[in-house]
Motif scaffolding. Structure first.
Motif, PDB file in Angstrom:
ATOM      1  N   LEU A   8      -1.338 -27.199  57.547  1.00 44.00           N
ATOM      2  CA  LEU A   8      -0.984 -26.886  58.927  1.00 44.00           C
ATOM      3  C   LEU A   8      -0.304 -28.113  59.528  1.00 44.00           C
ATOM      4  O   LEU A   8      -0.881 -29.199  59.556  1.00 44.00           O
ATOM      5  CB  LEU A   8      -2.238 -26.543  59.743  1.00 44.00           C
ATOM      6  CG  LEU A   8      -2.039 -26.433  61.262  1.00 44.00           C
ATOM      7  CD1 LEU A   8      -1.115 -25.263  61.604  1.00 44.00           C
ATOM      8  CD2 LEU A   8      -3.383 -26.292  61.966  1.00 44.00           C
ATOM      9  N   ALA A   9       0.928 -27.933  59.992  1.00 46.27           N
ATOM     10  CA  ALA A   9       1.695 -29.019  60.600  1.00 46.27           C
ATOM     11  C   ALA A   9       2.015 -28.643  62.046  1.00 46.27           C
ATOM     12  O   ALA A   9       2.822 -27.742  62.293  1.00 46.27           O
ATOM     13  CB  ALA A   9       2.976 -29.286  59.820  1.00 46.27           C
ATOM     14  N   VAL A  10       1.370 -29.310  62.981  1.00 47.48           N
ATOM     15  CA  VAL A  10       1.562 -29.039  64.411  1.00 47.48           C
ATOM     16  C   VAL A  10       2.429 -30.131  65.010  1.00 47.48           C
ATOM     17  O   VAL A  10       2.187 -31.324  64.788  1.00 47.48           O
ATOM     18  CB  VAL A  10       0.208 -28.976  65.145  1.00 47.48           C
ATOM     19  CG1 VAL A  10       0.426 -28.799  66.649  1.00 47.48           C
ATOM     20  CG2 VAL A  10      -0.651 -27.846  64.602  1.00 47.48           C
ATOM     21  N   ALA A  11       3.437 -29.721  65.771  1.00 44.43           N
ATOM     22  CA  ALA A  11       4.296 -30.671  66.478  1.00 44.43           C
ATOM     23  C   ALA A  11       4.214 -30.408  67.974  1.00 44.43           C
ATOM     24  O   ALA A  11       4.323 -29.260  68.424  1.00 44.43           O
ATOM     25  CB  ALA A  11       5.746 -30.548  66.007  1.00 44.43           C
ATOM     26  N   VAL A  12       4.013 -31.475  68.739  1.00 44.39           N
ATOM     27  CA  VAL A  12       4.003 -31.392  70.206  1.00 44.39           C
ATOM     28  C   VAL A  12       5.337 -31.930  70.707  1.00 44.39           C
ATOM     29  O   VAL A  12       5.652 -33.103  70.504  1.00 44.39           O
ATOM     30  CB  VAL A  12       2.835 -32.184  70.808  1.00 44.39           C
ATOM     31  CG1 VAL A  12       2.849 -32.061  72.336  1.00 44.39           C
ATOM     32  CG2 VAL A  12       1.499 -31.695  70.244  1.00 44.39           C
ATOM     33  N   HIS A  13       6.116 -31.075  71.337  1.00 41.82           N
ATOM     34  CA  HIS A  13       7.464 -31.411  71.782  1.00 41.82           C
ATOM     35  C   HIS A  13       7.457 -32.057  73.169  1.00 41.82           C
ATOM     36  O   HIS A  13       6.477 -31.999  73.903  1.00 41.82           O
ATOM     37  CB  HIS A  13       8.318 -30.144  71.854  1.00 41.82           C
ATOM     38  CG  HIS A  13       8.704 -29.581  70.532  1.00 41.82           C
ATOM     39  ND1 HIS A  13      10.020 -29.384  70.150  1.00 41.82           N
ATOM     40  CD2 HIS A  13       7.959 -29.158  69.484  1.00 41.82           C
ATOM     41  CE1 HIS A  13      10.061 -28.866  68.938  1.00 41.82           C
ATOM     42  NE2 HIS A  13       8.819 -28.712  68.508  1.00 41.82           N
ATOM     43  N   ASP A  14       8.615 -32.657  73.504  1.00 39.51           N
ATOM     44  CA  ASP A  14       8.932 -33.067  74.876  1.00 39.51           C
ATOM     45  C   ASP A  14       7.951 -34.093  75.439  1.00 39.51           C
ATOM     46  O   ASP A  14       7.557 -34.029  76.608  1.00 39.51           O
ATOM     47  CB  ASP A  14       8.985 -31.846  75.797  1.00 39.51           C
ATOM     48  CG  ASP A  14       9.981 -30.797  75.339  1.00 39.51           C
ATOM     49  OD1 ASP A  14      10.784 -31.091  74.422  1.00 39.51           O
ATOM     50  OD2 ASP A  14       9.952 -29.680  75.880  1.00 39.51           O
ATOM     51  N   VAL A  15       7.582 -35.063  74.615  1.00 33.12           N
ATOM     52  CA  VAL A  15       6.676 -36.116  75.075  1.00 33.12           C
ATOM     53  C   VAL A  15       7.494 -37.165  75.838  1.00 33.12           C
ATOM     54  O   VAL A  15       8.358 -37.828  75.259  1.00 33.12           O
ATOM     55  CB  VAL A  15       5.936 -36.765  73.889  1.00 33.12           C
ATOM     56  CG1 VAL A  15       5.021 -37.873  74.378  1.00 33.12           C
ATOM     57  CG2 VAL A  15       5.159 -35.712  73.095  1.00 33.12           C
ATOM     58  N   ILE A 205       4.461 -26.732  69.761  1.00 34.63           N
ATOM     59  CA  ILE A 205       3.852 -26.594  71.083  1.00 34.63           C
ATOM     60  C   ILE A 205       4.697 -27.372  72.085  1.00 34.63           C
ATOM     61  O   ILE A 205       5.030 -28.541  71.863  1.00 34.63           O
ATOM     62  CB  ILE A 205       2.404 -27.121  71.099  1.00 34.63           C
ATOM     63  CG1 ILE A 205       1.529 -26.308  70.132  1.00 34.63           C
ATOM     64  CG2 ILE A 205       1.824 -27.077  72.505  1.00 34.63           C
ATOM     65  CD1 ILE A 205       0.100 -26.797  70.038  1.00 34.63           C
ATOM     66  N   HIS A 206       5.040 -26.722  73.187  1.00 31.12           N
ATOM     67  CA  HIS A 206       5.745 -27.364  74.288  1.00 31.12           C
ATOM     68  C   HIS A 206       4.807 -27.445  75.499  1.00 31.12           C
ATOM     69  O   HIS A 206       4.006 -26.519  75.721  1.00 31.12           O
ATOM     70  CB  HIS A 206       6.987 -26.571  74.683  1.00 31.12           C
ATOM     71  CG  HIS A 206       8.066 -26.578  73.650  1.00 31.12           C
ATOM     72  ND1 HIS A 206       8.019 -25.785  72.511  1.00 31.12           N
ATOM     73  CD2 HIS A 206       9.234 -27.273  73.581  1.00 31.12           C
ATOM     74  CE1 HIS A 206       9.107 -25.996  71.787  1.00 31.12           C
ATOM     75  NE2 HIS A 206       9.855 -26.892  72.408  1.00 31.12           N
TER      76      HIS A 206
END
Length: 239
Positions: A8-15, A205-206
């Motif tokens: 599972l690779a989760v990326a949190v965008h717009d930091v 995730i944004h």
């Protein structure tokens, strides 16, 4: 088992500084759901203000998250369109990222300047991005050329592209919030795509997702489906 199997690779965008409080809450929300590793996509100069000078607390938090196992990737330069691509590329760019589609319409020199300046700003706050994600996944030939010389990987909607070869094919499960149509249709489309995500399940995730209860419910269902997978960063997929 390799890192390419049942992951599972989760990326949190717009930091960036304006999203810091929400991003920190999202990261805790993920930790509460046993997502021990995530990839944080950092905008080096939102509103053309270098992240280090504008938000030292965010910079310190990012360093602490890296120390805990997260990875940082570069997310454009300012995350804002500065040129208009010729039609019909402009139409596609508008659909992909709207006002955030930073690179369509830029030539090689301007593209390289924005990428390299952003990398320098991140290095100034002791972050060493190994990868890159274009805002809105709006890539151009010039951008792909610059990235091939500058980063170990970059991610598009279909997978993680490795400089060393051996690309990881994994579709981004990415909700849309920029238009009414995307907000209405994307939860059902993403739930359907998640039935067979493959060896690597990749969830985007944004911060804007957490303003929409339907998006949050969809993210909850995706993480439930991912139960038992090994959480990895995009950097770890290099192995």
């Amino acid at each position: 088992m390799s890192t390419h199997e049942h992951a599972l690779a989760v990326a949190v965008h717009d930091v960036e500084p304006r999203s810091f409080a929400q991003v920190r809450s999202i990261r805790q929300w993920l930790l509460d759901r046993d997502v021990s590793r995530a990839t944080l996509l950092v905008i080096p100069a939102a509103d053309l203000h270098p992240i280090g000078a504008r938000a030292p607390l965010l910079a310190a938090w990012l360093r602490s998250r890296v120390a805990c196992g997260d990875a940082v990737a570069q997310h454009g330069f300012a995350h804002k369109a500065v040129a208009v691509a010729p039609w019909p590329r402009s139409l596609l760019a508008s659909w992909q990222g709207g006002a955030a589609a930073e690179f369509p319409g830029l030539g090689r020199d301007d593209t390289a300047k924005r990428v390299h300046t952003g990398t320098r700003l991140l290095k100034e706050i002791e972050l060493e991005p190994r990868g890159f994600v274009a805002p809105g996944y709006a890539y151009t030939r010039a951008l792909r050329g610059v990235l091939a010389d500058s980063f170990e990987w970059f991610a598009d909607l279909r997978g993680i592209r490795m400089r060393c070869g051996g690309d990881v094919r994994c579709r981004a499960l990415c909700l849309g919030s920029s238009t009414t149509l995307k907000r209405a249709l994307s939860p059902a489309m993403i739930r359907a795509a998640a039935w067979d995500p493959g060896p690597v399940m990749r969830i985007d995730i944004h911060p804007a997702d957490f303003d929409l209860p339907g998006h949050v419910a969809t993210l909850e269902s995706l993480l439930e489906r991912a139960d038992g997978r090994t959480t990895v960063t995009y950097d770890e997929l290099l192995g």
